[in-house]
Design a protein around this motif. Structure first.
Motif, PDB file in Angstrom:
ATOM      1  N   PRO A  65       0.804  -1.228   0.000  1.00  0.00           N
ATOM      2  CA  PRO A  65       0.000   0.000   0.000  1.00  0.00           C
ATOM      3  C   PRO A  65       0.838   1.281   0.000  1.00  0.00           C
ATOM      4  O   PRO A  65       0.326   2.308   0.428  1.00  0.00           O
ATOM      5  CB  PRO A  65      -0.758  -0.148   1.314  1.00  0.00           C
ATOM      6  CG  PRO A  65       0.248  -0.769   2.234  1.00  0.00           C
ATOM      7  CD  PRO A  65       1.107  -1.674   1.370  1.00  0.00           C
ATOM      8  N   TYR A  66       2.080   1.219  -0.431  1.00  0.00           N
ATOM      9  CA  TYR A  66       2.944   2.386  -0.302  1.00  0.00           C
ATOM     10  C   TYR A  66       2.620   3.491  -1.315  1.00  0.00           C
ATOM     11  O   TYR A  66       1.932   3.265  -2.299  1.00  0.00           O
ATOM     12  CB  TYR A  66       4.409   1.968  -0.443  1.00  0.00           C
ATOM     13  CG  TYR A  66       4.873   1.123   0.708  1.00  0.00           C
ATOM     14  CD1 TYR A  66       5.222   1.708   1.918  1.00  0.00           C
ATOM     15  CD2 TYR A  66       4.933  -0.262   0.595  1.00  0.00           C
ATOM     16  CE1 TYR A  66       5.615   0.927   2.989  1.00  0.00           C
ATOM     17  CE2 TYR A  66       5.330  -1.045   1.658  1.00  0.00           C
ATOM     18  CZ  TYR A  66       5.672  -0.445   2.851  1.00  0.00           C
ATOM     19  OH  TYR A  66       6.055  -1.217   3.911  1.00  0.00           O
ATOM     20  N   THR A  67       3.194   4.673  -1.027  1.00  0.00           N
ATOM     21  CA  THR A  67       3.044   5.831  -1.909  1.00  0.00           C
ATOM     22  C   THR A  67       4.440   6.356  -2.241  1.00  0.00           C
ATOM     23  O   THR A  67       5.293   6.416  -1.362  1.00  0.00           O
ATOM     24  CB  THR A  67       2.254   6.953  -1.189  1.00  0.00           C
ATOM     25  OG1 THR A  67       1.016   6.421  -0.766  1.00  0.00           O
ATOM     26  CG2 THR A  67       2.014   8.146  -2.101  1.00  0.00           C
ATOM     27  N   ILE A  68       4.661   6.692  -3.495  1.00  0.00           N
ATOM     28  CA  ILE A  68       5.947   7.289  -3.884  1.00  0.00           C
ATOM     29  C   ILE A  68       5.660   8.743  -4.254  1.00  0.00           C
ATOM     30  O   ILE A  68       4.664   9.037  -4.915  1.00  0.00           O
ATOM     31  CB  ILE A  68       6.575   6.612  -5.123  1.00  0.00           C
ATOM     32  CG1 ILE A  68       6.496   5.090  -5.042  1.00  0.00           C
ATOM     33  CG2 ILE A  68       8.012   7.047  -5.308  1.00  0.00           C
ATOM     34  CD1 ILE A  68       6.969   4.390  -6.306  1.00  0.00           C
ATOM     35  N   SER A  69       6.546   9.643  -3.819  1.00  0.00           N
ATOM     36  CA  SER A  69       6.306  11.040  -4.191  1.00  0.00           C
ATOM     37  C   SER A  69       7.557  11.699  -4.745  1.00  0.00           C
ATOM     38  O   SER A  69       8.673  11.253  -4.488  1.00  0.00           O
ATOM     39  CB  SER A  69       5.769  11.825  -2.991  1.00  0.00           C
ATOM     40  OG  SER A  69       6.763  11.893  -2.003  1.00  0.00           O
ATOM     41  N   ALA A 107       8.295  13.070 -14.398  1.00  0.00           N
ATOM     42  CA  ALA A 107       8.177  11.853 -13.584  1.00  0.00           C
ATOM     43  C   ALA A 107       7.320  10.859 -14.369  1.00  0.00           C
ATOM     44  O   ALA A 107       6.224  11.197 -14.816  1.00  0.00           O
ATOM     45  CB  ALA A 107       7.527  12.171 -12.253  1.00  0.00           C
ATOM     46  N   VAL A 108       7.853   9.658 -14.554  1.00  0.00           N
ATOM     47  CA  VAL A 108       7.096   8.619 -15.256  1.00  0.00           C
ATOM     48  C   VAL A 108       6.749   7.526 -14.250  1.00  0.00           C
ATOM     49  O   VAL A 108       7.642   6.930 -13.639  1.00  0.00           O
ATOM     50  CB  VAL A 108       7.913   8.018 -16.426  1.00  0.00           C
ATOM     51  CG1 VAL A 108       7.154   6.874 -17.080  1.00  0.00           C
ATOM     52  CG2 VAL A 108       8.221   9.088 -17.450  1.00  0.00           C
ATOM     53  N   GLY A 121       6.687   1.817 -10.013  1.00  0.00           N
ATOM     54  CA  GLY A 121       7.864   2.622  -9.710  1.00  0.00           C
ATOM     55  C   GLY A 121       7.768   3.964 -10.403  1.00  0.00           C
ATOM     56  O   GLY A 121       6.972   4.152 -11.326  1.00  0.00           O
ATOM     57  N   LEU A 122       8.584   4.889  -9.902  1.00  0.00           N
ATOM     58  CA  LEU A 122       8.556   6.252 -10.439  1.00  0.00           C
ATOM     59  C   LEU A 122       9.965   6.616 -10.918  1.00  0.00           C
ATOM     60  O   LEU A 122      10.924   6.497 -10.157  1.00  0.00           O
ATOM     61  CB  LEU A 122       8.109   7.209  -9.325  1.00  0.00           C
ATOM     62  CG  LEU A 122       7.670   8.605  -9.710  1.00  0.00           C
ATOM     63  CD1 LEU A 122       6.333   8.575 -10.462  1.00  0.00           C
ATOM     64  CD2 LEU A 122       7.504   9.448  -8.444  1.00  0.00           C
ATOM     65  N   ALA A 123      10.086   7.025 -12.171  1.00  0.00           N
ATOM     66  CA  ALA A 123      11.384   7.464 -12.696  1.00  0.00           C
ATOM     67  C   ALA A 123      11.370   8.980 -12.819  1.00  0.00           C
ATOM     68  O   ALA A 123      10.437   9.557 -13.358  1.00  0.00           O
ATOM     69  CB  ALA A 123      11.645   6.842 -14.060  1.00  0.00           C
ATOM     70  N   HIS A 124      12.415   9.619 -12.281  1.00  0.00           N
ATOM     71  CA  HIS A 124      12.545  11.089 -12.373  1.00  0.00           C
ATOM     72  C   HIS A 124      13.525  11.367 -13.512  1.00  0.00           C
ATOM     73  O   HIS A 124      14.725  11.170 -13.364  1.00  0.00           O
ATOM     74  CB  HIS A 124      13.068  11.619 -11.041  1.00  0.00           C
ATOM     75  CG  HIS A 124      13.143  13.107 -10.976  1.00  0.00           C
ATOM     76  ND1 HIS A 124      12.591  13.817  -9.944  1.00  0.00           N
ATOM     77  CD2 HIS A 124      13.689  14.028 -11.793  1.00  0.00           C
ATOM     78  CE1 HIS A 124      12.793  15.108 -10.134  1.00  0.00           C
ATOM     79  NE2 HIS A 124      13.471  15.255 -11.261  1.00  0.00           N
ATOM     80  N   PRO A 184      17.598   5.068 -20.639  1.00  0.00           N
ATOM     81  CA  PRO A 184      18.082   4.146 -19.602  1.00  0.00           C
ATOM     82  C   PRO A 184      17.180   4.105 -18.365  1.00  0.00           C
ATOM     83  O   PRO A 184      17.038   3.043 -17.738  1.00  0.00           O
ATOM     84  CB  PRO A 184      19.471   4.684 -19.244  1.00  0.00           C
ATOM     85  CG  PRO A 184      19.592   6.000 -19.882  1.00  0.00           C
ATOM     86  CD  PRO A 184      18.585   6.107 -20.974  1.00  0.00           C
ATOM     87  N   ALA A 185      16.551   5.223 -18.037  1.00  0.00           N
ATOM     88  CA  ALA A 185      15.703   5.261 -16.833  1.00  0.00           C
ATOM     89  C   ALA A 185      14.478   4.357 -17.011  1.00  0.00           C
ATOM     90  O   ALA A 185      14.144   3.555 -16.124  1.00  0.00           O
ATOM     91  CB  ALA A 185      15.256   6.691 -16.540  1.00  0.00           C
ATOM     92  N   ILE A 186      13.821   4.480 -18.156  1.00  0.00           N
ATOM     93  CA  ILE A 186      12.602   3.683 -18.373  1.00  0.00           C
ATOM     94  C   ILE A 186      12.952   2.202 -18.538  1.00  0.00           C
ATOM     95  O   ILE A 186      12.301   1.325 -17.961  1.00  0.00           O
ATOM     96  CB  ILE A 186      11.816   4.225 -19.594  1.00  0.00           C
ATOM     97  CG1 ILE A 186      11.255   5.600 -19.235  1.00  0.00           C
ATOM     98  CG2 ILE A 186      10.687   3.279 -19.995  1.00  0.00           C
ATOM     99  CD1 ILE A 186      10.617   6.345 -20.380  1.00  0.00           C
ATOM    100  N   THR A 187      14.023   1.921 -19.276  1.00  0.00           N
ATOM    101  CA  THR A 187      14.456   0.530 -19.463  1.00  0.00           C
ATOM    102  C   THR A 187      14.750  -0.116 -18.104  1.00  0.00           C
ATOM    103  O   THR A 187      14.327  -1.244 -17.832  1.00  0.00           O
ATOM    104  CB  THR A 187      15.719   0.492 -20.361  1.00  0.00           C
ATOM    105  OG1 THR A 187      15.438   1.241 -21.541  1.00  0.00           O
ATOM    106  CG2 THR A 187      16.094  -0.918 -20.736  1.00  0.00           C
ATOM    107  N   ALA A 188      15.476   0.623 -17.250  1.00  0.00           N
ATOM    108  CA  ALA A 188      15.836   0.080 -15.933  1.00  0.00           C
ATOM    109  C   ALA A 188      14.591  -0.150 -15.078  1.00  0.00           C
ATOM    110  O   ALA A 188      14.489  -1.165 -14.370  1.00  0.00           O
ATOM    111  CB  ALA A 188      16.791   1.042 -15.223  1.00  0.00           C
TER     112      ALA A 188
END
Lengths: 147, 218
Positions: A5-9, A18-19, A30-33, A54-58
């Motif tokens: 139930p976590y939240t990422i901000s 932020a994707v 997950g959230l990629a900045h 690389p961020a989205i691939t990872a």
């Protein structure tokens, strides 16, 4: 990357994007900045995940390692503003370039974009709720927006 | 080319001296513009790593700041930011009212309605940047100019985002100059953040070293 139930901000997004990637069935995400479009240069930058590719691939790989299934992953994107007017000579700001690049990468990865709040001239805060996959965007002087 | 990651303590001391001279000139220029007596305290100059931006000095990164951005061009490249934190907004309002009687400052992130009153503040940023760059020129013989100022009110992190994305490919040094401006008895803290390109840190350091050498021979 976490699961319900976590939240990422993420606070203070300007031209950065932020994707949020979310597996709708397993409720993990997950959230990629992302700060820059495309890929890091070939000379190997230590912070290559600042670049869209690389961020989205990872992040996709990390989701799949945690049990995520590619066909169930959806994306939401927030940010990519132009904070100061008439910057530089380019017609397209770095934020707009990021958005375009990210859309191309997500298309290549067959990940649908189901929500976005991008562009404009204001900063944004993002909260990504892993229990439902909803993303709440807040900005100074504006109503909170759910995408 | 050897890339310096930061400036040394000696460079910083010299930079402080230059900024002290700049502050004196800033008081004169601001006093003429605001039509009242203005004093500027000796500025505090800090070196920061770009990875530590925005500094905690600005408070909660989600609070609005008033920010004027300019690009540095000429012998050095990079970005300059004149920043007034949220905590100063009441004092800022008084300053605007004093400088332009009858006007009020609207501080809600809505630039459209606040634009007229904020032009005064943009000019304050313009003057401060101008006097500091002139001080660098007078001592180091570096011709650094700035582009026309553009302003925005928003979260500090979001305002620095673009510069950090495009400039900080390598470890960078940023120079933070803390200015206390007094209009009458009331003081207002403002910041000038200089984010030079990696090459420009070298240029600045080399010029400072040469100038110090020249002064030591006199």
């Amino acid at each position: 990357m976490v699961s319900a139930p976590y939240t990422i901000s993420s606070v203070g997004l300007g031209s950065c994007v932020a994707v949020a990637l979310y597996d709708t069935q397993r409720r993990i995400g997950g959230l990629a900045h992302i700060m820059l479009p495309g890929s890091a240069s070939l000379n190997g930058s230590q912070s290559s995940c600042r670049y869209a590719d690389p961020a989205i691939t990872a992040l996709v790989k990390a989701l799949c390692r945690r049990g995520g299934v590619r066909k169930d992953i959806v994306a939401k994107m927030v940010g990519g503003a132009r904070m100061f007017p008439d910057y530089g000579n380019s017609n397209q700001g770095i934020g707009e370039q990021c958005i375009e690049s990210i859309k191309g990468i997500l298309k290549r990865e067959h990940i649908p974009v189901i929500g976005q709040d991008t562009g404009g001239r204001h900063g944004r805060n993002v909260e990504f709720y892993l229990d439902t996959g909803r993303v709440v965007v807040s900005a100074i002087g504006k109503e909170d927006k759910e995408i | 080319m050897k890339v310096r990651e930061t400036l040394s303590k000696e460079h910083l001391d010299f930079l402080r001296e230059m900024m002290n001279i700049g502050a004196g000139n800033a008081a004169t220029a601001l006093g003429q513009m605001l039509r009242c007596e203005v004093n500027v305290a000796i500025p505090k100059v800090h070196l920061l790593s770009a990875v530590k931006l925005p500094p905690k000095t600005f408070g909660d990164p989600s609070l609005p700041v008033f920010c004027v951005r300019m690009a540095m061009i000429g012998d050095a490249f990079g970005h300059l930011f004149f920043i007034v934190p949220d905590a100063q907004k009441e004092r800022l309002t008084h300053l605007v009212e004093q400088a332009a009687p009858g006007s009020t400052l609207i501080w809600n992130g809505d630039l459209q309605s606040a634009e007229l009153d904020l032009s005064v503040l943009t000019e304050v940023g313009n003057i401060l940047v101008g006097v500091y760059l002139t001080a660098i020129h007078d001592f180091c013989k570096l011709n650094i100019y700035h582009t026309a100022p553009t302003l925005a009110i928003d979260m500090i992190q979001s305002l620095l985002d673009e510069s950090l994305a495009t400039l900080s490919h390598k470890v960078q040094t940023a120079v933070l100059i803390e200015n206390m401006i007094y209009v009458g008895a009331e003081g207002i803290t403002t910041f000038l953040l200089m984010i030079p390109s990696v090459e420009s840190v070298n240029t600045l350091a080399d010029s400072i070293a040469q100038t110090r050498l020249a002064y030591s021979k006199e």
